[in-house]
Every structure is written in C-alpha cells, then in structure tokens.
Design an enzyme around this catalytic site. Structure first.
Site, PDB file in Angstrom:
ATOM      1  N   GLY A   9       0.851  -1.182   0.000  1.00  0.00           N
ATOM      2  CA  GLY A   9       0.000   0.000   0.000  1.00  0.00           C
ATOM      3  C   GLY A   9       0.886   1.231   0.000  1.00  0.00           C
ATOM      4  O   GLY A   9       1.794   1.348   0.828  1.00  0.00           O
ATOM      5  N   LYS A 229     -11.374   0.289  17.627  1.00  0.00           N
ATOM      6  CA  LYS A 229     -10.274   0.675  18.514  1.00  0.00           C
ATOM      7  C   LYS A 229     -10.504   0.149  19.932  1.00  0.00           C
ATOM      8  O   LYS A 229      -9.562  -0.260  20.611  1.00  0.00           O
ATOM      9  CB  LYS A 229     -10.116   2.198  18.502  1.00  0.00           C
ATOM     10  CG  LYS A 229      -9.655   2.717  17.145  1.00  0.00           C
ATOM     11  CD  LYS A 229      -9.650   4.233  17.065  1.00  0.00           C
ATOM     12  CE  LYS A 229      -9.213   4.699  15.687  1.00  0.00           C
ATOM     13  NZ  LYS A 229      -9.226   6.168  15.561  1.00  0.00           N
TER      14      LYS A 229
END
Length: 350
Positions: A9, A229
């Site tokens: 990426g 998260k």
C-alpha cells in the site's frame, strides 16, 4: 544494521513514511544504528517494484509526483516490476512488511491475508490497519509467535500517540481497570462545532471540507471506527478477547442541538466515548455519546484531537492526549514500531 522492508500500500501514509526515511535516514543511522532500506513497494493502483539491494526513494517519489504511479521508476539491473502483493510478500528479501492498505473493517481483508503470508514466510509485520487487530488478534498473534516474528500496530489506535505502548510498557505493573477515550477526531470536531452553534449537518459538512470526514462518514458518525479501537484495546491492553457483538455501539447522529444546550446548562459537554471496564463477569465495552463533566480531562480535548484515560490501581488516572490521525503522525507510528523490532532483535542477539 540494515533492515529491509516491503511497503504494501503506497497511499498518503506510505508516502509520508518514505518522506520521514528520506529526511531522517542519517539521524536514524547515527542515533539508533539502523538503516531502513525499502526493497519492495506494492500498490493495487500505483504498481509494484522490487530490488533486493533497495529502491532509490528519491526516484520513487519523483515517479509518484510525475505520473501518480511507479511506472516512471527507471529500469536497472535486478529490478522486478509487476509482482502481485502476495508475490511481493512471499518472494522479497525483506525482514519486515509494512501493511498500509485500505482494509474492510467488516472482514479485515485483505490485510489479514497479508499478515498470514508474511508470518508464514518469517517476516515481521507493522501495520496501521484496525481491521486485522480488532477481528483476528488471537489467530494472528499465535501465527506470529509460532513463526518467531513480531507484529506491531501502534498506529491502529491513536496514530503516532502511544495508546498501546504507554500502557503495555510505561504503565506496566499497574492493573488497568478502566479505559475511557475520545478515539475519533471527526466526531470530536463535530460536537465541538455544534457546541459553537452549528447544526449537525453544517458541522458534518465543515468536517468534510477540512478533510476530517470521509465522503462516506458512516464509520465515524455511527461509532464503528471507535468500536474497532475499543476491541483492540480490550484484546491488547486488557488481554480480554472482546468481540464486535459484545460491544454496545452508538454514534452521534441522535445528539441534537437541544441536547447540546442541556449539557451546557448542566456544566457538561458531549463527547463520543469508547470505554472498557473490568467487571466480575469480564470486560464490558461501550461506544456511545456521553455528557462529560468539565473537570474531566477528556472534556478539554477539542477539535480533531484524540485522548485516552487509563484508570490504574497504582499510578491512578493517566491521560494521553495527541493527534489520532494524520499522514506524518501515522508515518511516525510505523517508524517507531520498526525501531522497536530492531531493538527486539538486538536483545535476542539477532
């Protein structure tokens, strides 16, 4: 010591990381005795390059600036173009894979596969993706351990702010019995602007214009970004295998201007809070808007900043405040993870 890396990426964070290496390479070599050498870059849209002796990062960035792809990188003996991501991970001579692709937060793919290929080929992984850590932490941790490699992902929670390393290293010895945090800058900014008098829609539009919110802001405003998260914090910091379906998740879409005014009158303000609390039956996780008292450290966190409070039995409440996103900040998270991998190898005598 030379440390070879693959970049999987190559969007904004990947390019930001390369800029850090270009800017601070000499200092890293002098201060930490490590030289990071990028031997491969693989990006679904920009193409792929591999050279076992390392790529020239100046030429990489020139190619990106000129054409938006890696096609303009000059040919040289030993250069390989066109490897797929799987070929890059499995065939390159890298020590570590830096995974920075866009990940589906429902499936964790393709980053889960990228981790699996890397670990199976005895390569460390540093990543900024939430998905694999939130959804496949136990499986991938065991695979990394079985192959005696490291898996680090500081940037997955609060970008360059050490939301994982602080409790795991600096606060070690404490029992952390509760975690509360503002873990999404978009919604924190929107709630601040609504307190200033903007409507929900105007606050959202302004957040988009400033680049805080994506074109599709669903993950932010519905609380899903914070949810993942929270799952990471539960698994990594508290050591509890919390699953997505275990966490009550509610975003800010129902926070009205009337509710904002009521909070002001009560001497409080609204924040989207991700929380974890140890109970007799395990760890309870919640993502929801809360009216927070003004003397709470989280109440003073404004704009797109993030913050997290760890309630510890010995040191008391410790609050970390910092940027929760940003190209340079996330690039720094990648850098510090790679430095820790290098330190770990030194301690092992490798």
């Amino acid at each position: 010591m030379e440390h070879k890396i693959d970049l999987i990426g190559f969007g904004g964070v990947g390019q930001g990381f390369v800029d850090i290496i270009r800017e601070k390479g000499l200092k890293l070599k002098n201060d930490h005795e490590v030289e990071f050498k990028v031997v491969s870059i693989s990006d679904l849209y920009k193409g792929s390059l591999h050279h076992p002796d390392g790529l020239c990062l100046d030429k990489v960035m020139n190619s990106i600036c000129e054409s938006g792809s890696l096609d303009g990188y000059p040919d040289q003996p030993g250069l390989i173009r066109g490897w797929s991501t799987q070929e890059t991970i499995e065939k390159s001579n890298a020590d570590s894979v830096v995974e920075m692709t866009f990940t589906d937060v429902v499936t964790g793919q393709p980053a889960i596969d990228h981790c699996t290929w890397a670990f199976s080929n005895k390569k460390n992984v540093v990543m900024t993706n939430k998905g694999p850590v939130a959804l496949a932490y136990e499986k991938l941790s065991k695979l990394a351990e079985a192959n005696e490699v490291q898996w680090l992902f500081e940037g997955a929670v609060m970008s360059g702010s050490p939301a994982l390393r602080l409790p795991k290293e600096t606060l070690t010895g404490n029992e952390i019995h509760e975690i509360r945090g503002i873990l999404n800058g978009t919604t924190n900014y929107m709630l601040m602007r609504m307190e200033d008098g903007l409507s929900y829609q105007d606050a959202l539009q302004e957040a988009k214009q400033l680049g805080y919110a994506e074109a599709d802001p669903t993950a932010d405003i519905e609380g899903y970004d914070v949810l993942y998260k929270v799952l990471i914090l539960a698994n990594v910091v508290l050591g509890f295998p919390l699953k997505r379906e275990d966490v009550l998740c509610k975003g800010i879409t129902d926070v009205t201007q009337s509710a904002i005014d009521d909070a002001k009158k009560a001497g409080k303000r609204w924040k989207l809070i991700g929380s974890l609390k140890r109970t007799e039956s395990g760890v309870k996780g919640i993502v929801a808007p809360e009216m927070v008292a003004l003397d709470d450290p989280l109440a003073g966190v404004s704009g797109a900043m993030n913050a997290i409070t760890y309630q510890c039995d010995l040191s008391g409440a410790i609050t970390l405040v910092g940027a929760g996103a940003g190209i340079k900040e996330t690039g720094f998270a990648v850098l510090i993870d790679l430095i820790h991998i290098k330190r770990g190898r030194e301690q092992e005598g490798g």
